[in-house]
Scaffold this motif. Structure first.
Motif, PDB file in Angstrom:
ATOM      1  N   HIS A  49      44.176  41.867  41.559  1.00  0.00           N
ATOM      2  CA  HIS A  49      44.385  40.942  40.443  1.00  0.00           C
ATOM      3  C   HIS A  49      43.078  40.724  39.704  1.00  0.00           C
ATOM      4  CE1 HIS A  49      48.263  39.970  42.200  1.00  0.00           C
ATOM      5  NE2 HIS A  49      47.630  39.821  43.345  1.00  0.00           N
ATOM      6  N   LYS A  50      43.127  40.779  38.367  1.00  0.00           N
ATOM      7  CA  LYS A  50      42.000  40.426  37.510  1.00  0.00           C
ATOM      8  C   LYS A  50      42.556  39.681  36.299  1.00  0.00           C
ATOM      9  CE  LYS A  50      39.991  44.681  37.464  1.00  0.00           C
ATOM     10  NZ  LYS A  50      39.086  45.708  36.958  1.00  0.00           N
ATOM     11  N   PHE A  51      41.898  38.606  35.938  1.00  0.00           N
ATOM     12  CA  PHE A  51      42.302  37.813  34.784  1.00  0.00           C
ATOM     13  C   PHE A  51      41.047  37.399  34.029  1.00  0.00           C
ATOM     14  CE2 PHE A  51      45.302  37.122  38.206  1.00  0.00           C
ATOM     15  CZ  PHE A  51      46.516  37.384  37.596  1.00  0.00           C
ATOM     16  N   GLY A  52      41.166  37.186  32.725  1.00  0.00           N
ATOM     17  CA  GLY A  52      40.015  36.751  31.959  1.00  0.00           C
ATOM     18  C   GLY A  52      40.389  36.299  30.573  1.00  0.00           C
ATOM     19  N   GLY A  53      39.420  35.724  29.903  1.00  0.00           N
ATOM     20  CA  GLY A  53      39.599  35.286  28.530  1.00  0.00           C
ATOM     21  C   GLY A  53      38.249  35.140  27.850  1.00  0.00           C
ATOM     22  N   LEU A  54      38.227  35.318  26.540  1.00  0.00           N
ATOM     23  CA  LEU A  54      36.989  35.230  25.775  1.00  0.00           C
ATOM     24  C   LEU A  54      37.202  34.452  24.494  1.00  0.00           C
ATOM     25  CD1 LEU A  54      35.762  38.945  25.923  1.00  0.00           C
ATOM     26  CD2 LEU A  54      34.776  37.003  27.136  1.00  0.00           C
ATOM     27  N   SER A  55      36.165  33.730  24.094  1.00  0.00           N
ATOM     28  CA  SER A  55      36.099  33.167  22.751  1.00  0.00           C
ATOM     29  C   SER A  55      34.964  33.906  22.049  1.00  0.00           C
ATOM     30  CB  SER A  55      35.836  31.654  22.818  1.00  0.00           C
ATOM     31  OG  SER A  55      34.545  31.399  23.345  1.00  0.00           O
ATOM     32  N   ALA A  56      34.470  33.393  20.956  1.00  0.00           N
ATOM     33  CA  ALA A  56      33.429  34.090  20.208  1.00  0.00           C
ATOM     34  C   ALA A  56      32.135  34.265  20.999  1.00  0.00           C
ATOM     35  CB  ALA A  56      33.138  33.352  18.904  1.00  0.00           C
ATOM     36  N   ASP A  57      31.754  33.250  21.795  1.00  0.00           N
ATOM     37  CA  ASP A  57      30.475  33.343  22.491  1.00  0.00           C
ATOM     38  C   ASP A  57      30.505  32.913  23.953  1.00  0.00           C
ATOM     39  OD1 ASP A  57      30.813  30.667  22.062  1.00  0.00           O
ATOM     40  OD2 ASP A  57      28.912  30.355  21.034  1.00  0.00           O
ATOM     41  N   MET A  58      31.691  32.679  24.511  1.00  0.00           N
ATOM     42  CA  MET A  58      31.830  32.326  25.939  1.00  0.00           C
ATOM     43  C   MET A  58      33.078  33.010  26.490  1.00  0.00           C
ATOM     44  SD  MET A  58      29.374  30.231  26.930  1.00  0.00           S
ATOM     45  CE  MET A  58      29.986  29.532  28.445  1.00  0.00           C
ATOM     46  N   GLY A  59      33.092  33.222  27.799  1.00  0.00           N
ATOM     47  CA  GLY A  59      34.267  33.823  28.412  1.00  0.00           C
ATOM     48  C   GLY A  59      34.264  33.640  29.921  1.00  0.00           C
ATOM     49  N   TRP A  60      35.352  34.091  30.529  1.00  0.00           N
ATOM     50  CA  TRP A  60      35.498  33.991  31.985  1.00  0.00           C
ATOM     51  C   TRP A  60      36.279  35.182  32.513  1.00  0.00           C
ATOM     52  CZ3 TRP A  60      40.441  33.772  33.994  1.00  0.00           C
ATOM     53  CH2 TRP A  60      41.465  33.479  33.087  1.00  0.00           C
ATOM     54  N   LEU A  61      36.019  35.516  33.764  1.00  0.00           N
ATOM     55  CA  LEU A  61      36.753  36.545  34.485  1.00  0.00           C
ATOM     56  C   LEU A  61      36.911  36.091  35.928  1.00  0.00           C
ATOM     57  CD1 LEU A  61      34.863  39.734  33.283  1.00  0.00           C
ATOM     58  CD2 LEU A  61      37.216  39.156  32.737  1.00  0.00           C
ATOM     59  N   VAL A  62      38.072  36.354  36.510  1.00  0.00           N
ATOM     60  CA  VAL A  62      38.300  36.119  37.939  1.00  0.00           C
ATOM     61  C   VAL A  62      38.988  37.341  38.525  1.00  0.00           C
ATOM     62  CG1 VAL A  62      38.367  33.645  38.466  1.00  0.00           C
ATOM     63  CG2 VAL A  62      40.201  34.644  37.191  1.00  0.00           C
ATOM     64  N   ALA A  63      38.676  37.637  39.781  1.00  0.00           N
ATOM     65  CA  ALA A  63      39.282  38.777  40.451  1.00  0.00           C
ATOM     66  C   ALA A  63      39.451  38.472  41.930  1.00  0.00           C
ATOM     67  CB  ALA A  63      38.423  40.023  40.281  1.00  0.00           C
ATOM     68  N   SER A  64      40.440  39.126  42.523  1.00  0.00           N
ATOM     69  CA  SER A  64      40.702  38.978  43.946  1.00  0.00           C
ATOM     70  C   SER A  64      41.040  40.350  44.503  1.00  0.00           C
ATOM     71  CB  SER A  64      41.882  38.010  44.146  1.00  0.00           C
ATOM     72  OG  SER A  64      42.152  37.860  45.520  1.00  0.00           O
ATOM     73  N   GLY A  65      40.458  40.697  45.624  1.00  0.00           N
ATOM     74  CA  GLY A  65      40.716  42.000  46.209  1.00  0.00           C
ATOM     75  C   GLY A  65      40.008  42.202  47.526  1.00  0.00           C
ATOM     76  N   GLU A  66      39.523  43.433  47.730  1.00  0.00           N
ATOM     77  CA  GLU A  66      38.878  43.796  48.986  1.00  0.00           C
ATOM     78  C   GLU A  66      37.671  44.689  48.705  1.00  0.00           C
ATOM     79  OE1 GLU A  66      40.381  45.433  53.225  1.00  0.00           O
ATOM     80  OE2 GLU A  66      40.826  46.760  51.550  1.00  0.00           O
ATOM     81  N   ILE A  67      36.655  44.539  49.533  1.00  0.00           N
ATOM     82  CA  ILE A  67      35.479  45.398  49.462  1.00  0.00           C
ATOM     83  C   ILE A  67      35.364  46.145  50.778  1.00  0.00           C
ATOM     84  CG2 ILE A  67      32.962  45.482  49.302  1.00  0.00           C
ATOM     85  CD1 ILE A  67      33.097  42.915  47.669  1.00  0.00           C
ATOM     86  N   LYS A  68      35.113  47.445  50.670  1.00  0.00           N
ATOM     87  CA  LYS A  68      34.815  48.263  51.836  1.00  0.00           C
ATOM     88  C   LYS A  68      33.408  48.794  51.656  1.00  0.00           C
ATOM     89  CE  LYS A  68      39.567  49.628  52.643  1.00  0.00           C
ATOM     90  NZ  LYS A  68      40.520  50.737  52.728  1.00  0.00           N
ATOM     91  N   GLY A  69      32.666  48.881  52.742  1.00  0.00           N
ATOM     92  CA  GLY A  69      31.306  49.376  52.660  1.00  0.00           C
ATOM     93  C   GLY A  69      30.763  49.703  54.019  1.00  0.00           C
ATOM     94  N   THR A  70      29.445  49.883  54.074  1.00  0.00           N
ATOM     95  CA  THR A  70      28.773  50.123  55.347  1.00  0.00           C
ATOM     96  C   THR A  70      27.536  49.258  55.469  1.00  0.00           C
ATOM     97  OG1 THR A  70      27.407  51.939  54.540  1.00  0.00           O
ATOM     98  CG2 THR A  70      29.541  52.544  55.465  1.00  0.00           C
ATOM     99  N   LYS A  71      27.233  48.911  56.698  1.00  0.00           N
ATOM    100  CA  LYS A  71      26.002  48.198  57.063  1.00  0.00           C
ATOM    101  C   LYS A  71      25.479  48.902  58.301  1.00  0.00           C
ATOM    102  CE  LYS A  71      22.843  45.074  57.723  1.00  0.00           C
ATOM    103  NZ  LYS A  71      21.530  45.493  57.382  1.00  0.00           N
ATOM    104  N   ALA A  72      24.281  49.435  58.204  1.00  0.00           N
ATOM    105  CA  ALA A  72      23.686  50.199  59.298  1.00  0.00           C
ATOM    106  C   ALA A  72      24.607  51.333  59.738  1.00  0.00           C
ATOM    107  CB  ALA A  72      23.341  49.280  60.469  1.00  0.00           C
ATOM    108  N   GLY A  73      25.279  51.945  58.767  1.00  0.00           N
ATOM    109  CA  GLY A  73      26.148  53.074  59.038  1.00  0.00           C
ATOM    110  C   GLY A  73      27.504  52.724  59.615  1.00  0.00           C
ATOM    111  N   LYS A  74      27.788  51.433  59.834  1.00  0.00           N
ATOM    112  CA  LYS A  74      29.078  51.006  60.381  1.00  0.00           C
ATOM    113  C   LYS A  74      29.985  50.536  59.260  1.00  0.00           C
ATOM    114  CE  LYS A  74      27.166  49.667  64.810  1.00  0.00           C
ATOM    115  NZ  LYS A  74      26.990  48.606  65.791  1.00  0.00           N
ATOM    116  N   ASP A  75      31.268  50.939  59.324  1.00  0.00           N
ATOM    117  CA  ASP A  75      32.244  50.545  58.313  1.00  0.00           C
ATOM    118  C   ASP A  75      32.571  49.064  58.417  1.00  0.00           C
ATOM    119  OD1 ASP A  75      32.396  53.125  57.385  1.00  0.00           O
ATOM    120  OD2 ASP A  75      34.196  53.625  58.521  1.00  0.00           O
ATOM    121  N   VAL A  76      32.696  48.418  57.268  1.00  0.00           N
ATOM    122  CA  VAL A  76      33.120  47.025  57.180  1.00  0.00           C
ATOM    123  C   VAL A  76      34.098  46.891  56.026  1.00  0.00           C
ATOM    124  CG1 VAL A  76      31.015  46.050  58.176  1.00  0.00           C
ATOM    125  CG2 VAL A  76      31.176  46.387  55.713  1.00  0.00           C
ATOM    126  N   ALA A  77      34.965  45.904  56.099  1.00  0.00           N
ATOM    127  CA  ALA A  77      35.892  45.587  55.007  1.00  0.00           C
ATOM    128  C   ALA A  77      36.180  44.093  55.056  1.00  0.00           C
ATOM    129  CB  ALA A  77      37.185  46.380  55.154  1.00  0.00           C
TER     130      ALA A  77
END
Length: 162
Positions: A98-126
């Motif tokens: 999910h991603k949502f957002g809105g903008l006016s002429a000089d200000m705006g917002w964004l929100v997102a929800s999800g998952e991150i996968k990566g590694t730390k010291a070569g070990k998988d994390v999510a």
């Protein structure tokens, strides 16, 4: 700070499939997406100068834990130097449902929800991630004015009840 807190900063990426209602509403949002991609690329490659270029001079970042509050370029710089220590360079994958957002002429917002996968010291994390951004336009350029991230970092954390 855990990998979750570290990677949360870079979380909102143009990669991954996601609902994005704001894009159809305002084509200017593409400039915000480019700003986010610039941030993500700099974060992933541990490029401190590149990360700082995405923030307004008086920007604020807030995490999900006590003391996770950084304001202004010097505090944000210090925070990112520590964030970079928490994950393997170039090893992150972002997926948003999910991603949502809105903008006016000089200000705006964004929100997102999800998952991150990566590694730390070569070990998988999510882990799950929620992020919200406020952007401001200064001299024709969009910059982050405020960023908030939150995530569950405990393996024993309860899942929300329906």
């Amino acid at each position: 700070m855990t990998l979750a807190g570290v990677t949360a900063i870079a979380a909102l990426s143009s990669t991954g499939e996601a609902q994005d209602t704001a894009q159809a509403e305002n084509p200017e949002l593409e400039k915000i997406r480019a700003l986010l991609k610039m941030h993500d690329d700099a974060m992933t490659s541990h490029d401190l100068k590149g990360v700082l270029a995405t923030f307004a001079p008086k920007a604020v970042i807030i995490g999900s834990g006590p003391g996770e509050l950084w304001s202004g370029q010097e505090e944000i710089k210090d925070a990112y130097q520590h964030f970079f220590e928490g994950f393997d360079k170039g090893k992150q994958d972002f997926h948003y449902n999910h991603k949502f957002g809105g903008l006016s002429a000089d200000m705006g917002w964004l929100v997102a929800s999800g998952e991150i996968k990566g590694t730390k010291a070569g070990k998988d994390v999510a882990f799950p991630i929620n992020i919200s951004l406020t952007v401001t336009k200064s001299a024709g350029k969009w910059l982050f004015a405020a960023m908030h991230f939150s995530t569950l970092t405990s393996e024993s954390a309860e899942k929300p009840k329906k």
